[in-house]
Design an enzyme around this catalytic site. Structure first.
Site, mmCIF file in Angstrom:
data_model
loop_
_atom_site.group_PDB
_atom_site.id
_atom_site.type_symbol
_atom_site.label_atom_id
_atom_site.label_comp_id
_atom_site.label_asym_id
_atom_site.label_seq_id
_atom_site.Cartn_x
_atom_site.Cartn_y
_atom_site.Cartn_z
ATOM 1 N N SER A 132 0.830 -1.205 0.000
ATOM 2 C CA SER A 132 0.000 0.000 0.000
ATOM 3 C C SER A 132 0.863 1.252 0.000
ATOM 4 C CB SER A 132 -0.887 0.036 1.236
ATOM 5 O OG SER A 132 -1.702 -1.101 1.261
ATOM 6 N N HIS B 114 -0.350 -1.994 -7.169
ATOM 7 C CA HIS B 114 -1.197 -1.816 -5.986
ATOM 8 C C HIS B 114 -2.675 -1.897 -6.365
ATOM 9 C CE1 HIS B 114 -2.769 1.065 -2.654
ATOM 10 N NE2 HIS B 114 -2.861 -0.186 -2.260
ATOM 11 N N GLU C 145 -2.651 0.961 -9.130
ATOM 12 C CA GLU C 145 -1.539 1.908 -9.214
ATOM 13 C C GLU C 145 -0.289 1.107 -9.592
ATOM 14 O OE1 GLU C 145 -2.570 5.387 -5.919
ATOM 15 O OE2 GLU C 145 -1.597 3.586 -5.183
ATOM 16 N N ASN D 200 -3.527 6.853 -1.355
ATOM 17 C CA ASN D 200 -3.356 6.901 0.094
ATOM 18 C C ASN D 200 -2.737 8.216 0.553
ATOM 19 O OD1 ASN D 200 -4.535 4.454 0.741
ATOM 20 N ND2 ASN D 200 -2.650 3.311 0.394
HETATM 21 N N1 LIG Z 1 -6.330 -5.230 2.754
HETATM 22 C C1 LIG Z 1 -6.378 -4.196 1.949
HETATM 23 O O1 LIG Z 1 -7.392 -3.471 1.880
HETATM 24 C C2 LIG Z 1 -5.213 -3.896 1.058
HETATM 25 C C3 LIG Z 1 -5.422 -3.074 -0.072
HETATM 26 C C4 LIG Z 1 -4.350 -2.831 -0.926
HETATM 27 C C5 LIG Z 1 -3.102 -3.356 -0.643
HETATM 28 N N2 LIG Z 1 -2.926 -4.143 0.472
HETATM 29 C C6 LIG Z 1 -1.584 -4.686 0.706
HETATM 30 O O2 LIG Z 1 -1.585 -6.059 0.387
HETATM 31 C C7 LIG Z 1 -0.670 -6.752 1.238
HETATM 32 C C8 LIG Z 1 -1.408 -7.865 1.948
HETATM 33 O O3 LIG Z 1 -2.482 -7.319 2.670
HETATM 34 P P1 LIG Z 1 -3.691 -8.226 3.194
HETATM 35 O O4 LIG Z 1 -4.671 -7.302 3.793
HETATM 36 O O5 LIG Z 1 -4.103 -9.163 2.139
HETATM 37 O O6 LIG Z 1 -2.927 -9.026 4.366
HETATM 38 P P2 LIG Z 1 -3.327 -10.411 5.073
HETATM 39 O O7 LIG Z 1 -2.619 -10.382 6.382
HETATM 40 O O8 LIG Z 1 -4.783 -10.629 5.023
HETATM 41 O O9 LIG Z 1 -2.661 -11.503 4.123
HETATM 42 C C9 LIG Z 1 -1.280 -11.708 4.062
HETATM 43 C C10 LIG Z 1 -1.019 -13.168 3.782
HETATM 44 O O10 LIG Z 1 0.389 -13.354 3.635
HETATM 45 C C11 LIG Z 1 0.731 -14.569 4.257
HETATM 46 N N3 LIG Z 1 2.151 -14.625 4.535
HETATM 47 C C12 LIG Z 1 2.826 -14.164 5.617
HETATM 48 N N4 LIG Z 1 4.141 -14.449 5.504
HETATM 49 C C13 LIG Z 1 4.299 -15.089 4.333
HETATM 50 C C14 LIG Z 1 5.408 -15.659 3.665
HETATM 51 N N5 LIG Z 1 6.640 -15.605 4.192
HETATM 52 N N6 LIG Z 1 5.227 -16.251 2.460
HETATM 53 C C15 LIG Z 1 3.977 -16.318 1.926
HETATM 54 N N7 LIG Z 1 2.885 -15.822 2.513
HETATM 55 C C16 LIG Z 1 3.051 -15.214 3.712
HETATM 56 C C17 LIG Z 1 -0.157 -14.604 5.487
HETATM 57 O O11 LIG Z 1 -0.241 -15.901 6.025
HETATM 58 C C18 LIG Z 1 -1.482 -14.083 4.923
HETATM 59 O O12 LIG Z 1 -2.273 -15.144 4.416
HETATM 60 C C19 LIG Z 1 -0.068 -5.701 2.152
HETATM 61 O O13 LIG Z 1 1.128 -5.227 1.605
HETATM 62 C C20 LIG Z 1 -1.125 -4.601 2.147
HETATM 63 O O14 LIG Z 1 -0.586 -3.339 2.431
HETATM 64 C C21 LIG Z 1 -3.965 -4.438 1.306
#
Ligand SMILES: NC(=O)c1ccc[n+]([C@@H]2O[C@H](COP(=O)([O-])OP(=O)(O)OC[C@H]3O[C@@H](n4cnc5c(N)ncnc54)[C@H](O)[C@@H]3O)[C@@H](O)[C@H]2O)c1
Length: 380
Positions: free
Chosen positions: A107, A128, A140, A179
């Site tokens: 993000s 993104h 993005e 953001n």
């Molecule tokens: N949630 C949102 O609204 C949103 C929106 C845009 C971007 N993002 C970005 O996306 C990314 C993930 O966010 P999320 O909300 O899906 O998080 P989340 O915590 O729901 O999911 C992350 C996943 O990664 C896994 N993980 C952890 N360590 C790992 C590893 N070493 N190898 C493989 N998998 C691993 C976790 O087990 C989990 O299933 C972040 O960078 C976040 O900033 C999130």
């Protein structure tokens, strides 16, 4: 986010391997993909046989070696932690074919640092997506310091193939577009609340019913998650200094009490009985032009930094957050001089950097580029 992005890739004919830290999480991810595909079928957005074929294109493993042995691209969506992301990128680099591209769904973290964790920084970029990625159309695309134009072009084409609208962030600036602008608008509202100028209900009522935004700022912060809003706010403050001074008195106590908003049932509002009701009769109690003024000012900083162009900034805010207008087109319609006067008025009153006009605005106005009325503003 990972399963949603994987689902879209599978729906557009790509073979996908999901990687996570254990099989149980992978199983859950696959179930979520199946649930979402079924929804698309139910709503007649796709055919049953296409949903089944998409699901059959998704495999899972906990082994990076197995997942990456013949990939063209890896898309990382692990938790928002730069050290973890750098470790993942180094690992991807060691197990993937040399032609493979790597993208991060971060993000706001540094794409440059992730690229530098590999021996192929030219093939590393930001991609993104917005949540939920199956439905939100904005992506993005972020260029790190070492990213090649060819990588940006390929990822832009991929985003289009997924049916998305890509916007290009030409520099690896924190907060990218959406953001960053949301961050300053949130801060303005939080500070107004803290100063006792309006209640959060009054601010949200004015933002929604006078401003035409889909949610009030407090409601949206709760919806995004206050833990995430807090962390993004911290990173923006670190990157840009006083212009992003967080309103700690308002947000810190909520973080301490783990009142993160919708996901924990309570944040600024109580979500336990569903979406908070924003009262209609307070719609004049906060001046929404203040939100627009700081949003336009930040858009001007983005243009001045040469991080994105006005079209992409406007597209980002409209598709990423459903704003009724992009800040640059809003400024051109309203008059850059009117926005500048609002900023000056706020700066004189509160003496905060957030309101200090970006030099680009003053420069445009000195050239007579005040917007639509003179034929040139952010746009010609
Ligand atoms: N949630 C949102 O609204 C949103 C929106 C845009 C971007 N993002 C970005 O996306 C990314 C993930 O966010 P999320 O909300 O899906 O998080 P989340 O915590 O729901 O999911 C992350 C996943 O990664 C896994 N993980 C952890 N360590 C790992 C590893 N070493 N190898 C493989 N998998 C691993 C976790 O087990 C989990 O299933 C972040 O960078 C976040 O900033 C999130």
């Amino acid at each position: 986010m990972g399963h949603g992005i994987g689902e879209m890739l599978a729906m557009t004919g790509h073979h996908v391997v999901l990687v996570d830290i254990n099989d149980e999480l992978l199983q859950k991810a696959k179930e979520k993909i199946k649930w979402s595909l079924d929804k698309f079928v139910e709503k007649k957005r796709i055919r049953r046989e296409d949903a089944d074929a998409a699901l059959a294109r998704v495999n899972t493993t906990t082994s990076y070696e197995e997942a990456c042995k013949d990939i063209d691209m890896a898309l990382e969506a692990v938790p928002e932690n730069i050290e973890l992301k750098k470790k993942i990128f180094a690992k991807l680099d060691s197990v993937s074919p040399s032609h493979a591209l790597f993208a991060s769904n971060t993000s706001t973290l540094s794409i440059t640092e992730m690229g530098e964790a590999t021996k192929r920084p030219d093939k590393v970029a930001g991609m993104h997506f917005f949540n939920p990625p199956q439905l939100m159309t904005l992506v993005e695309i972020i260029k790190g310091a070492g990213t090649s134009q060819e990588t940006i072009n390929t990822l832009t084409e991929l985003a289009k193939k997924l049916g998305k609208t890509p916007v290009i962030v030409r520099k690896d600036v924190r907060g990218f577009i959406v953001n960053r602008i949301l961050g300053v608008v949130f801060n303005e509202a939080f500070w107004a609340f803290k100063r006792g100028e309006a209640t959060k209900e009054a601010i949200d009522s004015s933002v929604k019913y006078t401003g035409g935004f889909p949610m009030g700022w407090f409601e949206l912060a709760d919806f995004v998650g206050l833990d995430i809003a807090y962390e993004v706010g911290r990173i923006l403050y670190e990157a840009y200094g006083e212009r992003f001074k967080p309103c700690s008195e308002i947000i810190d106590p909520l973080i301490k009490e783990k009142r993160f908003g919708q996901k924990t049932g309570v944040g600024f509002y109580d979500w336990t009985k569903g979406r908070p009701r924003i009262p209609f009769d307070l719609l004049d109690e906060y001046d929404v032009e203040r939100s627009w003024a700081v949003a336009v000012n930040e858009a001007a900083w983005i243009v001045q930094d040469d991080a994105a162009n006005p079209e992409d900034i406007d597209t980002g805010m409209k598709l990423g957050t459903f704003w009724p207008s992009g800040p640059c087109e809003y400024a051109d319609r309203t008059g850059l001089d009117v926005i500048l006067n609002k900023l000056k008025e706020l700066h004189a009153k509160y003496n905060m950097e957030m309101y200090k006009p970006c030099p680009l605005l003053e420069d445009y106005i000195s050239k007579g580029w005040t917007g639509k009325k003179t034929g040139r503003g952010f746009y010609k």
